[in-house]
Scaffold this motif. Structure first.
Motif, mmCIF file in Angstrom:
data_model
loop_
_atom_site.group_PDB
_atom_site.id
_atom_site.type_symbol
_atom_site.label_atom_id
_atom_site.label_comp_id
_atom_site.label_asym_id
_atom_site.label_seq_id
_atom_site.Cartn_x
_atom_site.Cartn_y
_atom_site.Cartn_z
ATOM 1 N N ASP A 18 -7.383 -9.670 -10.060
ATOM 2 C CA ASP A 18 -6.807 -9.689 -8.715
ATOM 3 C C ASP A 18 -5.333 -10.067 -8.855
ATOM 4 O O ASP A 18 -4.998 -10.995 -9.589
ATOM 5 N N ARG A 63 -9.999 -2.871 -1.114
ATOM 6 C CA ARG A 63 -9.549 -3.818 -2.149
ATOM 7 C C ARG A 63 -8.086 -4.226 -1.926
ATOM 8 O O ARG A 63 -7.621 -5.211 -2.493
ATOM 9 N N ASN A 79 -7.545 -6.626 -4.986
ATOM 10 C CA ASN A 79 -8.718 -7.160 -5.681
ATOM 11 C C ASN A 79 -9.288 -6.134 -6.652
ATOM 12 O O ASN A 79 -9.138 -4.921 -6.457
#
Lengths: 112, 109
Positions: A18, A63, A79
């Motif tokens: 991340d 994400r 992410n």
């Protein structure tokens, strides 16, 4: 004085990690954007915020999550990074009612 | 959505030559910008020109909104003009810029 700045300029990371990219503008603008430039140099908008409110949200995997703590800052958190996320990410800003957008220097993300 | 086409895709010039880059778009626009992406990747604003004509030094631009095209003129080209030139437009609210595919310009000595 840098009008639109981004940190970091380069980001090399492993798949699955991340990471965050930060953007700041000192132009007094109230609208900020994230664009992605792929390996073929094609530029496409991802998000736009006006006064901390999300106004454009293109078809981007969830994400990717933008966050605007105040109207001078727009951060991008990603992410579970994938190989296909490798690209240059540009932040931009403009003032409502004035169309011209000003771009930051870009963040070059490489996912290994 | 709006389509933006740029031509030519690639251009090689000798220093001192003039050139014209074209941008065609498929719908009415409320924003049209020309950018130069230099070899270091920085996107530099050249013009905000949804209609009319503007000039800045050796560069000038003309947008004919009714015919949905814009032209960027580069005169007396220099090696520092090398890079990719993008046209970007937006239509409607939100000021979402749609970029063309760019013209890659190389100016040689």
């Amino acid at each position: 004085d840098t009008a639109v700045s981004q940190t970091p300029k380069y980001l090399v990371t492993q798949m699955g990690n991340d990471k965050s990219i930060k953007c700041e503008q000192n132009l007094g603008h109230d609208t900020m954007y994230w664009y992605k430039q792929d390996s073929k140099k094609f530029l496409k908008i991802m998000f736009s915020y006006n006064n901390k409110e999300l106004i454009i949200n293109e078809t981007v995997p969830n994400r990717f999550s933008p966050k605007s703590p105040d109207k001078a800052h727009l951060n991008l958190h990603i992410n579970s990074l994938e190989l296909g996320d490798s690209a240059v990410y540009f932040c931009a800003s403009s003032q409502a009612g004035v169309q011209t957008q000003y771009f930051g220097p870009g963040t070059r993300l490489l996912v290994l | 959505g709006i389509q933006v086409e740029q031509s030519p895709p690639d251009l090689i010039l000798q220093e001192g030559a003039n050139s014209t880059l074209r941008c065609n778009f498929s719908d009415s626009v409320n924003n049209l910008q020309w950018f130069h992406q230099n070899p270091w990747g920085q996107l530099i604003n050249l013009f905000y020109i949804p209609s009319g004509t503007k000039q800045n030094g050796r560069l000038s631009a003309t947008t004919v909104a009714t015919e949905r095209y814009s032209l960027l003129y580069i005169s007396s080209s220099q090696t520092t003009d090398s890079g990719v030139y993008f046209c970007a437009v937006s239509t409607g609210g939100g000021n979402k810029l749609t970029f063309g595919t760019g013209t890659q310009l190389k100016v040689e000595l």
